[in-house]
Design an enzyme around this catalytic site. Structure first.
Site, PDB file in Angstrom:
ATOM      1  N   PRO A  28       0.839  -1.198   0.000  1.00  0.00           N
ATOM      2  CA  PRO A  28       0.000   0.000   0.000  1.00  0.00           C
ATOM      3  C   PRO A  28       0.877   1.252   0.000  1.00  0.00           C
ATOM      4  CG  PRO A  28      -0.628  -1.503   1.774  1.00  0.00           C
ATOM      5  CD  PRO A  28       0.662  -2.000   1.230  1.00  0.00           C
ATOM      6  N   LYS A  29       0.391   2.295  -0.643  1.00  0.00           N
ATOM      7  CA  LYS A  29       1.092   3.584  -0.622  1.00  0.00           C
ATOM      8  C   LYS A  29       0.485   4.440   0.485  1.00  0.00           C
ATOM      9  CE  LYS A  29       2.593   7.442  -3.504  1.00  0.00           C
ATOM     10  NZ  LYS A  29       2.255   8.469  -2.493  1.00  0.00           N
ATOM     11  N   TRP A  30       1.257   4.663   1.534  1.00  0.00           N
ATOM     12  CA  TRP A  30       0.778   5.399   2.695  1.00  0.00           C
ATOM     13  C   TRP A  30       0.817   6.898   2.433  1.00  0.00           C
ATOM     14  CZ3 TRP A  30      -1.415   2.822   6.669  1.00  0.00           C
ATOM     15  CH2 TRP A  30      -1.224   1.435   6.680  1.00  0.00           C
TER      16      TRP A  30
END
Length: 354
Positions: A28-30
């Site tokens: 996931p891209k935080w």
């Protein structure tokens, strides 16, 4: 500090792609503050993307690093604040305060978490030249003692799972996906990873413009608005990326629409311009020294923009110009057109993060 990898270190970066590359690790891209965490026994430093220390602003993460991480390590990750509705970037920005007393108060009121997604060093070993697959395995072992404040990001090599994450995790405030080839070494300040972000369009009203820093004959950014349920034009963001020739032609093109703040839906800007104290307090969310003054326009032009996602009632990032929409009635440009992702719990992304 005496670590195999010494601060400051600029983080490894990602380049945008439109689809997931094959045969990668997917994460996931935080959406927070990128940070490289250095721990050498009792010494802890939180670096930032621009290599300026964030340590003083997050004392709770310094304490957590001492309690939850190996005694000597360097981790790449993201500082985030988890709220009931998902990630809260606005609250995170408020943590960057110059007053020590307020830093302490905010650390208790809105504590941050650190999401680790790469390993640069562990003990006496420099891991930056090792492939990501090996770094990930070592990171998982290093994070075995992590607790309430420091977490390991999920990762998968299964593209089907990654695509499901892309659909679902946006509802928790995440920003897309990152893809890392398994053989990738850690390369500071180089765009060698890949990122896939959501892309949507919206028709917005142009309510004003800011002048470009080059002078008074070029547009710096267009101010965008959408009508809310009560018929008020709400400010939702800006478009700022234009070639200089377009900036100058836009300036000429928009002059017939220039108006005063009298009766303008955003006449709060006139109050800011006239009140020095207020202007000092109502700064840009990104740049405290940047003026928010702008040239008001009659809200008659509609532009189609590209954006990734909303944060509250504003575009999270600067929107991108798509095309003018002379066929659209400005009053028809409402929030109802926006796609809202289904809510997803952060604790289902990372257990214990809430």
């Amino acid at each position: 500090m005496d670590l195999p990898v010494q601060p400051p270190v600029p983080p490894m970066l990602a380049k945008a792609v439109t689809d997931l590359p094959a045969d990668c690790w997917y994460e996931p891209k935080w959406d927070g503050f990128r940070s490289i965490l250095f721990r050498d026994r009792d010494e802890v430093e939180l670096g930032s993307r621009n290599e300026r220390p964030l340590t003083r602003y997050f004392p709770e993460l310094v304490a957590a690093a001492r309690a939850e991480l190996p005694t000597r390590c360097v981790l790449d990750g993201e500082i985030v604040i988890a709220a009931e509705h998902g990630l809260d970037f606005e609250a995170l920005q408020l943590r960057l305060h110059p007053a020590a007393s307020r830093v302490t108060m905010l650390a208790e009121k809105t504590p941050a978490a650190f999401i680790a997604f790469d390993l640069l060093a562990l003990g006496d070993q420099d891991y930056t030249e090792r492939p990501f697959g090996e770094r990930r395995a070592a990171l998982e072992q290093a994070m075995s003692g992590a607790g309430r404040s420091i977490h390991l990001t999920p990762a998968t090599t299964d593209a089907t799972t990654a695509r499901r994450w892309f659909r679902e995790f946006e509802g928790a405030g995440l920003d897309g996906l990152i893809a890392k080839p398994p053989t990738l070494t850690y390369q500071p300040d180089r765009r060698v990873m890949f990122k896939v972000k959501h892309q949507r369009t919206a028709d917005c009203v142009v309510g004003g413009y800011r002048l470009h820093k080059s002078g008074d004959d070029a547009v710096g950014s267009l101010m965008l608005g959408l009508y809310d349920a009560r018929g008020r034009l709400a400010s939702v963001g800006v478009i700022g990326a234009f070639p200089m020739a377009i900036r100058r032609s836009l300036f000429q093109e928009l002059q017939p629409l220039v108006t005063t703040f009298d009766g303008h839906p955003w006449n709060w800007a006139a109050q800011v311009a006239e009140n020095t104290a207020l202007a000092k307090n109502v700064g840009s969310r990104w740049n405290a020294g940047k003026s928010l003054s702008f040239v008001p326009l009659r809200p008659e032009r509609v532009v189609e923009v590209r954006y990734d996602h909303m944060e509250g009632d504003r575009f999270r990032h600067t929107a991108q110009f798509n095309r003018w929409r002379p066929d659209r009635d400005p009053r028809s440009c409402t929030f109802e057109q926006l796609e809202r992702p289904a809510t997803f719990r952060l604790s289902d992304v990372v257990p214990g993060l809430c």
